[in-house]
Design a protein around this motif. Sequence first.
Motif, PDB file in Angstrom:
ATOM      1  N   THR A 140      -3.745   4.393   7.853  1.00 19.84           N
ATOM      2  CA  THR A 140      -4.825   3.580   7.293  1.00 19.84           C
ATOM      3  C   THR A 140      -4.440   2.111   7.229  1.00 19.84           C
ATOM      4  O   THR A 140      -5.271   1.222   7.511  1.00 19.84           O
ATOM      5  N   PHE A 141      -3.199   1.830   6.879  1.00 20.19           N
ATOM      6  CA  PHE A 141      -2.746   0.440   6.707  1.00 20.19           C
ATOM      7  C   PHE A 141      -1.881  -0.032   7.867  1.00 20.19           C
ATOM      8  O   PHE A 141      -1.016  -0.891   7.694  1.00 20.19           O
TER       9      PHE A 141
ATOM     10  N   TYR B 203      -0.190  13.249   3.501  1.00 21.59           N
ATOM     11  CA  TYR B 203      -0.621  12.079   2.734  1.00 21.59           C
ATOM     12  C   TYR B 203       0.094  10.819   3.219  1.00 21.59           C
ATOM     13  O   TYR B 203      -0.538   9.764   3.402  1.00 21.59           O
ATOM     14  N   SER B 204       1.406  10.916   3.452  1.00 22.51           N
ATOM     15  CA  SER B 204       2.173   9.755   3.910  1.00 22.51           C
ATOM     16  C   SER B 204       1.670   9.271   5.269  1.00 22.51           C
ATOM     17  O   SER B 204       1.507   8.072   5.494  1.00 22.51           O
TER      18      SER B 204
ATOM     19  N   PRO C 191       0.798  -1.245   0.000  1.00 21.56           N
ATOM     20  CA  PRO C 191       0.000   0.000   0.000  1.00 21.56           C
ATOM     21  C   PRO C 191       0.823   1.284   0.000  1.00 21.56           C
ATOM     22  O   PRO C 191       0.271   2.361  -0.212  1.00 21.56           O
ATOM     23  N   VAL C 192       2.142   1.182   0.261  1.00 27.02           N
ATOM     24  CA  VAL C 192       2.914   2.414   0.490  1.00 27.02           C
ATOM     25  C   VAL C 192       4.077   2.628  -0.470  1.00 27.02           C
ATOM     26  O   VAL C 192       4.585   3.745  -0.575  1.00 27.02           O
TER      27      VAL C 192
ATOM     28  N   VAL D 152      -1.685   7.433   4.845  1.00 26.93           N
ATOM     29  CA  VAL D 152      -1.562   6.087   4.275  1.00 26.93           C
ATOM     30  C   VAL D 152      -1.039   5.109   5.322  1.00 26.93           C
ATOM     31  O   VAL D 152      -1.572   3.996   5.475  1.00 26.93           O
TER      32      VAL D 152
ATOM     33  N   GLY E  35       3.702   5.436  -3.201  1.00 29.38           N
ATOM     34  CA  GLY E  35       3.621   6.766  -2.586  1.00 29.38           C
ATOM     35  C   GLY E  35       4.960   7.234  -2.061  1.00 29.38           C
ATOM     36  O   GLY E  35       5.278   8.435  -2.119  1.00 29.38           O
TER      37      GLY E  35
END
Length: 344
Positions: free
Chosen positions: A332-333, A325-326, A56-57, A329, A60
């Motif tokens: 969230t995960f 944003y980082s 997921p990362v 993310v 990004g």
Amino acid sequence: METILGLDLPTWWFLVIGGLITGYGVLDGFDLGAGSLHLFFNKEESRRLVLNAIGPVWDGNEVWLVIAGGALFAGFPLVYGVILSTFYIPFMLFLVALIFRAISIEFRSKEPWTWWRKMWDISYTVSSTAITLLLGLVLGNLIHGLPLNSQHEFTGNLLTFFNPYAILIAFTTLSLFMLHGAIYLVMKTENRLYAKLTVLVNNCSKFFILCFILTSMATLIYIPHMTHQFKDHPQLFILPMIAVFTLLNIKRNIDSRRYFTAFFYSCIITSCLLILFAVGLYPNIVLSTTDPANSISIYDAASSTKSLKIMLLIAAIGTPLVIGYSIFVFWTFRGKVKLTDMSY
């Protein structure tokens, strides 16, 4: 020269670019380290778990590299041109490796065939390792210096890049990212894979400590210009002290299995080593081994004052958005990785 909070604009841009590169090293560092360790996991489930830990990362995290490149072009166009033309072949290989890392992650799960997945597993590990080694090689050569003439043209050849010091920096970067990635993976896994990673983390820490000691000794003995700032400003000795303190705390927390704290310290030491690199170079960005007068400083390469002011304002607005944003993310995960139908 116009100043902001006591610092001139070229220095501010030097700090901005340094911060962006540090952000990339901290964030994409564990992705690359996890990729370099990928083939150490033999079972299909284990490989899927470690792949989904960074799934997921990883893309990004690469945003920081793109922004750093753009900031270098905007703030110091001469340096951008010299570095990209000098390291043309390494950067082309770097781009190829970036492409193969991305398609390895995305293509691996598209077919169930064993040979297909094994092929992309190998591609993923090779490309991740190549990216890390190339980054270290470029960094090592920037620390060591490059043969530049009075027109700032590179006068060496491909073999010039493979000097012993640059190779040592390349493997130190690999050892750091492998440790960084192993700590991240052990935080994201459980059961048997967690147990395997605890052993792997310990081995990676020994590898990094060895490289750290060798690099420190080589820098002090063979790269004397990296110590000039510390001689002129003794208060800067706090930085290597922080690096040593952090290294000891990484090992202590790994032994105590406090991996979240160990990961925090691995982020700190990655940042600290890049800060030491920046302090050693300042106010230069590219050093010439042919003649010190051919070196490129931030004042030689900076854009116009008006351009730097406008772009600094844009950076002040955009950088917090990327940081936000980082954080979003990662929040969230958060937690342990679980395989689902949507997993890689």
